[in-house]
Design an enzyme around this catalytic site. Structure first.
Site, PDB file in Angstrom:
ATOM      1  N   LYS A 175       1.227  -1.539   0.176  1.00 36.31           N
ATOM      2  CA  LYS A 175       0.447   0.236  -0.147  1.00 36.31           C
ATOM      3  C   LYS A 175       0.778   1.205  -0.189  1.00 36.31           C
ATOM      4  O   LYS A 175       2.251   0.892   0.504  1.00 36.31           O
ATOM      5  CB  LYS A 175      -0.696  -0.182   1.487  1.00 36.31           C
ATOM      6  CG  LYS A 175      -2.249   1.004   1.294  1.00 36.31           C
ATOM      7  CD  LYS A 175      -3.075  -0.195   0.242  1.00 36.31           C
ATOM      8  CE  LYS A 175      -4.489   0.987   0.002  1.00 36.31           C
ATOM      9  NZ  LYS A 175      -5.543  -0.306  -0.384  1.00 36.31           N
ATOM     10  N   ASP A 178      -6.807   4.570  -4.910  1.00 39.38           N
ATOM     11  CA  ASP A 178      -7.530   4.534  -3.267  1.00 39.38           C
ATOM     12  C   ASP A 178      -8.095   5.504  -3.092  1.00 39.38           C
ATOM     13  O   ASP A 178      -8.013   6.786  -4.259  1.00 39.38           O
ATOM     14  CB  ASP A 178      -6.651   3.860  -2.412  1.00 39.38           C
ATOM     15  CG  ASP A 178      -7.556   3.277  -1.345  1.00 39.38           C
ATOM     16  OD1 ASP A 178      -7.771   2.174  -1.325  1.00 39.38           O
ATOM     17  OD2 ASP A 178      -7.069   4.129   0.229  1.00 39.38           O
TER      18      ASP A 178
HETATM   19  P1  NDP Z   1     -12.619   7.917  -3.331  1.00 34.94           P
HETATM   20  O1  NDP Z   1     -11.998   9.201  -2.853  1.00 34.94           O
HETATM   21  O2  NDP Z   1     -13.381   7.603  -4.526  1.00 34.94           O
HETATM   22  O3  NDP Z   1     -13.979   8.068  -2.294  1.00 34.94           O
HETATM   23  C1  NDP Z   1     -13.999   8.613  -0.960  1.00 34.94           C
HETATM   24  C2  NDP Z   1     -15.207   9.367   0.354  1.00 34.94           C
HETATM   25  O4  NDP Z   1     -15.309   8.915   1.214  1.00 34.94           O
HETATM   26  C3  NDP Z   1     -15.460  10.125  -0.022  1.00 34.94           C
HETATM   27  O5  NDP Z   1     -17.046  10.521  -0.584  1.00 34.94           O
HETATM   28  C4  NDP Z   1     -15.037  11.238   0.852  1.00 34.94           C
HETATM   29  O6  NDP Z   1     -15.465  11.925   1.705  1.00 34.94           O
HETATM   30  C5  NDP Z   1     -15.515   9.979   1.986  1.00 34.94           C
HETATM   31  N1  NDP Z   1     -13.701  10.012   2.726  1.00 34.94           N
HETATM   32  C6  NDP Z   1     -12.344   9.743   2.387  1.00 34.94           C
HETATM   33  N2  NDP Z   1     -12.032   9.876   3.722  1.00 34.94           N
HETATM   34  C7  NDP Z   1     -12.881  10.518   4.544  1.00 34.94           C
HETATM   35  C8  NDP Z   1     -13.062  10.909   6.063  1.00 34.94           C
HETATM   36  N3  NDP Z   1     -11.909  11.036   6.951  1.00 34.94           N
HETATM   37  N4  NDP Z   1     -14.373  11.276   6.995  1.00 34.94           N
HETATM   38  C9  NDP Z   1     -15.575  11.163   6.332  1.00 34.94           C
HETATM   39  N5  NDP Z   1     -15.543  11.410   4.764  1.00 34.94           N
HETATM   40  C10 NDP Z   1     -14.404  11.047   4.007  1.00 34.94           C
HETATM   41  O7  NDP Z   1     -12.442   6.337  -2.606  1.00 34.94           O
HETATM   42  P2  NDP Z   1     -12.956   5.382  -2.684  1.00 34.94           P
HETATM   43  O8  NDP Z   1     -14.067   5.049  -3.206  1.00 34.94           O
HETATM   44  O9  NDP Z   1     -11.962   4.945  -3.720  1.00 34.94           O
HETATM   45  O10 NDP Z   1     -12.233   4.463  -1.397  1.00 34.94           O
HETATM   46  C11 NDP Z   1     -13.653   4.343  -0.420  1.00 34.94           C
HETATM   47  C12 NDP Z   1     -13.194   2.714   0.464  1.00 34.94           C
HETATM   48  O11 NDP Z   1     -13.132   2.244  -0.349  1.00 34.94           O
HETATM   49  C13 NDP Z   1     -11.802   3.675   1.339  1.00 34.94           C
HETATM   50  O12 NDP Z   1     -11.655   2.878   2.356  1.00 34.94           O
HETATM   51  C14 NDP Z   1     -10.575   2.305   0.470  1.00 34.94           C
HETATM   52  O13 NDP Z   1      -9.670   2.182   1.252  1.00 34.94           O
HETATM   53  C15 NDP Z   1     -11.957   0.990  -0.028  1.00 34.94           C
HETATM   54  N6  NDP Z   1     -11.232   0.451  -1.475  1.00 34.94           N
HETATM   55  C16 NDP Z   1     -10.833   1.417  -2.551  1.00 34.94           C
HETATM   56  C17 NDP Z   1     -11.123   0.591  -3.466  1.00 34.94           C
HETATM   57  C18 NDP Z   1     -10.763   0.763  -5.191  1.00 34.94           C
HETATM   58  O14 NDP Z   1     -10.971   0.196  -5.775  1.00 34.94           O
HETATM   59  N7  NDP Z   1     -10.997   1.795  -4.874  1.00 34.94           N
HETATM   60  C19 NDP Z   1     -10.932  -1.278  -3.489  1.00 34.94           C
HETATM   61  C20 NDP Z   1     -10.853  -1.329  -2.253  1.00 34.94           C
HETATM   62  C21 NDP Z   1     -11.420  -0.650  -1.399  1.00 34.94           C
HETATM   63  P3  NDP Z   1     -14.893  13.867   0.624  1.00 34.94           P
HETATM   64  O15 NDP Z   1     -14.606  13.344  -0.328  1.00 34.94           O
HETATM   65  O16 NDP Z   1     -15.358  14.747   1.858  1.00 34.94           O
HETATM   66  O17 NDP Z   1     -13.261  13.327   1.593  1.00 34.94           O
HETATM   67  O1  2IT Z   2      -7.983  -1.208  -0.954  1.00 36.41           O
HETATM   68  C1  2IT Z   2      -7.805  -1.498  -2.079  1.00 36.41           C
HETATM   69  O2  2IT Z   2      -7.881  -3.279  -2.314  1.00 36.41           O
HETATM   70  C2  2IT Z   2      -7.896  -0.725  -3.289  1.00 36.41           C
HETATM   71  N1  2IT Z   2      -7.816   0.062  -3.466  1.00 36.41           N
HETATM   72  C3  2IT Z   2      -7.413  -1.499  -4.992  1.00 36.41           C
HETATM   73  C4  2IT Z   2      -5.703  -1.719  -4.952  1.00 36.41           C
HETATM   74  C5  2IT Z   2      -5.268  -2.378  -6.107  1.00 36.41           C
HETATM   75  O3  2IT Z   2      -4.733  -2.310  -6.122  1.00 36.41           O
HETATM   76  O4  2IT Z   2      -6.369  -2.676  -7.016  1.00 36.41           O
END
Ligand code: NDP
Ligand code: 2IT
Length: 383
Positions: free
Chosen positions: A63, A103
């Site tokens: 990560k 992420d």
């Molecule tokens: P994005 O950046 O696309 O969206 C994140 C969302 O969560 C936004 O709405 C943001 O609001 C909110 N957010 C983030 N941090 C905070 C915080 N500290 N407090 C309140 N709201 C928060 O990220 P993703 O959708 O990609 O990721 C979301 C989650 O999913 C994370 O935990 C990530 O690790 C996990 N994940 C993502 C993957 C992927 O493929 N993208 C794969 C597996 C897991 P704001 O804009 O106001 O900050």
């Molecule tokens: O938390 C996760 O699994 C991710 N942000 C996606 C990682 C990846 O290599 O696609």
């Protein structure tokens, strides 16, 4: 270091944690958020190792991230930051060594800038990042994979007890990549996504968001980079609650999709009282330990992140395969592979998580993910 639009030189810290490469190259996302530090990236890298093992594909765990805050930055500032970040990172990664992805705060735009800089410096067009644009080696379905996969997993949990998503109301937090695609898949499988949020508060739509509203929110977040409160101005049937999380709203299911520790023990107790009987962690470790304990004790079906959100990195693994073979599979094929992968992960959790009170998905995912990594490390011997 990067230069802002006023010509000032600014400095942020960046990290890459290469946690375990026993079963494949280090693999895991990059996070851009002011809260990022080495400790957070180490827990994410640790979890990623076992998540990646669960996918059945040959990927180790890693990560990365930075405390750079992309909010309010211009496109060119983000570009200059990404180029600087990759100028350092490029010496540590490679298509057979370590393959980062997106992420929080890192989507198609940032991956494009970072891939461009890697290519510029190394004079190589290889699958060193996943989540790339479709024009330059990205995989179809990668954008949707995490949110869709999470809903497939929740659906598998319901089907296992002869239930379905039909008519179920669902709380979702976040409004980014994972949240909006989870909402879309819930809707297409007959459920009702009734909340979304960002760090400013949450929006609520009692009859469930429509596809048109979800599309509008995707555009708001991805292109206009606006705030979720704007949805309550645009749509009459949507309300906004400032500085609050959606966990007090009554519903059947919760899919937290924003960030770690967003559900506390007391949130969990409120949710249990209000009728939540299934929690699927689409974010990484969104429930703190007290919340997890409360859900498990109350008999709420609990899907842990490393199983529920593995579809994202799973399709990243498929992007690596396509890049190595220099081919591109079509959407239907990838959608089928994703759905099958989530079913297989669910089956592994059932196999290792069977207990008296039903399936303990937490135990199932931990054991199923661990065994392969441990066996590989033992097989390698020691020096
Ligand atoms: P994005 O950046 O696309 O969206 C994140 C969302 O969560 C936004 O709405 C943001 O609001 C909110 N957010 C983030 N941090 C905070 C915080 N500290 N407090 C309140 N709201 C928060 O990220 P993703 O959708 O990609 O990721 C979301 C989650 O999913 C994370 O935990 C990530 O690790 C996990 N994940 C993502 C993957 C992927 O493929 N993208 C794969 C597996 C897991 P704001 O804009 O106001 O900050
Ligand atoms: O938390 C996760 O699994 C991710 N942000 C996606 C990682 C990846 O290599 O696609």
């Amino acid at each position: 270091p990067w230069t802002d639009d006023e010509g000032h030189i600014r400095t942020n810290r960046g990290w890459r944690v290469q946690f375990n490469s026993a079963i494949g190259p280090y693999k895991g996302g990059i996070r851009f958020h002011p809260s990022v530090n080495q400790s957070i990236l180490k827990f994410l890298g640790f979890e990623q190792t076992f998540k990646n093992s669960l996918t059945g594909l040959p990927m180790g765990g890693g990560k990365g991230g930075t405390n750079f805050n992309p909010k309010g930055k211009s496109d060119l500032e983000v570009m200059r930051f990404c180029q600087s970040f990759m100028t350092e990172l490029q010496r540590h990664i490679g298509e057979d060594t370590d393959v980062p992805a997106g992420d929080i705060g890192v989507g198609a735009r940032e991956i494009g800038y970072m891939f461009g800089q890697y290519k510029r410096i190394n004079n190589k067009f290889v699958g060193v990042l996943t989540g790339k644009g479709l024009e330059f080696g990205g995989s179809k379905m990668r954008t949707e994979a995490t949110g869709y996969g999470a809903v497939f997993f929740a659906n598998n949990m319901l089907q296992h007890v002869k239930d379905s998503l039909e008519g179920k109301t669902v709380l979702i937090s976040g409004s980014g990549n994972v949240a909006t695609h989870a909402a879309e898949k819930i809707l297409s499988l007959g459920g009702k996504p009734i909340t979304l949020s960002d760090s400013g508060g949450f929006i609520h739509c009692e009859q469930g968001f429509s596809q048109e509203q979800i599309d509008w929110i995707k555009e708001l977040k991805d292109v206009k980079r606006g705030r979720i409160s704007e949805a309550a101005i645009e749509f009459q049937n949507v309300s906004f609650t400032e500085n609050a999380k959606p966990w007090r709203v009554s519903a059947n299911i919760a899919i937290p999709s924003a960030t770690q520790n967003e559900i506390s023990g007391s949130d969990a107790n409120t949710m249990i009282k209000n009728g939540i009987n299934l929690v699927a962690e689409a974010a990484n470790m969104p429930c703190d330990q007290e919340a997890v304990d409360s859900f498990v004790e109350a008999g709420v079906k609990f899907g842990p992140a490393k199983a529920v959100n593995a579809g994202g990195v799973g399709v990243s693994g498929l992007e690596m395969s396509q890049n190595s073979a220099r081919i591109a599979w079509d959407s239907d094929h990838l959608a089928n592979l994703l759905e099958t992968m989530m079913k297989d992960i669910h089956n592994s959790c059932v196999e290792f998580g069977e207990s008296e009170g039903g399936i303990n998905y937490l135990q199932g995912a931990n054991i199923a993910g661990f065994v392969k990594v441990a066996d590989a490390m033992l097989a390698y011997g020691h020096v």
